[in-house]
Design an enzyme around this catalytic site. Structure first.
Site, PDB file in Angstrom:
ATOM      1  N   SER A  33      -0.323   1.448   6.638  1.00 53.71           N
ATOM      2  CA  SER A  33      -0.241   0.940   5.268  1.00 53.71           C
ATOM      3  C   SER A  33      -1.612   0.444   4.823  1.00 53.71           C
ATOM      4  CB  SER A  33       0.819  -0.162   5.183  1.00 53.71           C
ATOM      5  OG  SER A  33       1.109  -0.462   3.841  1.00 53.71           O
ATOM      6  N   ASN A  34      -1.667  -0.394   3.796  1.00 51.16           N
ATOM      7  CA  ASN A  34      -2.936  -0.924   3.297  1.00 51.16           C
ATOM      8  C   ASN A  34      -2.697  -2.310   2.706  1.00 51.16           C
ATOM      9  OD1 ASN A  34      -2.289  -0.648   0.349  1.00 51.16           O
ATOM     10  ND2 ASN A  34      -2.112   1.497   0.964  1.00 51.16           N
TER      11      ASN A  34
END
Ligand code: CTP
Ligand code: CA
Length: 224
Positions: A33-34
């Site tokens: 993810s981020n």
């Protein structure tokens, strides 16, 4: 659901907004993810709602409450984001705003069981994810499309290139190399580009900036 009745710039206009990160599963306990917080997308949803729009948020996992009067579809992966955003556009959409930080790649396969460590090194095979914004913009019934571009260098060049490549009506460019703005921050500073024009907005809260962006988007949408 209190609405400022003075502001009717988007009265009756249907707005769909993507927000937040996506999560791409590696195995039952891990994902890619981020750091996207979703704040810009949620602030735009609130500003559009306050301007009288009918707003649908397609949101990845975030720690935010939906603004009053806004419909929210929650998603996890980039594939979910494309499916939910497409369904929301099928239901009727005049303006599509993509603020989501979609993972560009996902693991080629998701392991059924937790992956155990063995060798010192390990490589993960990744495949490209679908591009929600480009897919919506390429529809024959495409709404007015607004993209975001988070860049660390050559901001104007990359943003204009993205706008042309994805056939967008506008793009909002963030210089994420500046400390204190953009990803996961409460403040943002952006420059908006459209074919033949641009406008810079100095650093301010995402809530304040969202109101100005909705104003500019409404103007350009009305003129389109
Ligand atoms: N976007 C999207 N779906 C993706 C990737 C991006 O809808 N799979 C949207 C984002 O929400 C944003 C715009 O496209 O509005 C630009 O995203 P960005 O990550 O800056 O651009 P990319 O085309 O993915 O290019 P790169 O990451 O290589 O700079
Ligand atoms: Ca990307």
């Amino acid at each position: 659901d209190r609405i400022n009745t003075e502001n009717t710039a988007l009265a009756g206009v249907r707005v769909v907004i993507t927000a937040g990160p996506t999560r791409e599963p590696i195995d039952p306990v891990r994902y890619i993810s981020n750091h996207s917080s979703g704040k810009m997308g949620y602030a735009l949803a609130m500003a559009a709602r306050q301007a009288g729009a009918e707003v649908t948020l397609v949101s990845g996992p975030v720690n935010l409450t939906a603004p009053a009067g806004v419909r929210v579809h929650t998603v996890v992966t980039a594939a979910d984001m494309l499916a939910q955003a497409s369904a929301a556009v099928d239901d009727g959409c005049d303006i599509f705003i993509a603020t989501a930080a979609v993972a560009d790649y996902r693991p080629a396969t998701c392991a059924d069981q937790k992956i155990k460590k063995s060798a010192e090194d390990m490589a993960l095979a990744l495949v490209r994810n679908p591009d929600t914004l480009a897919t919506i913009a390429a529809r024959p019934d495409a709404p007015f499309t607004v993209g975001f571009a988070a860049e660390t260098t050559d901001v104007a060049h990359y943003a204009n290139d993205k706008m042309q490549r994805k056939k967008l009506n506008m793009i909002v460019a963030n210089d994420v190399s500046c400390p204190g703005v953009g990803f996961n921050s409460d403040d943002n500073a952006v420059t908006v580009f459209w074919p033949g024009g641009q406008q810079a907005f100095a650093t301010e809260s995402k809530a304040g900036l969202a109101v100005r962006l909705v104003e500019l988007i409404s103007e350009r949408f009305r003129g389109s």
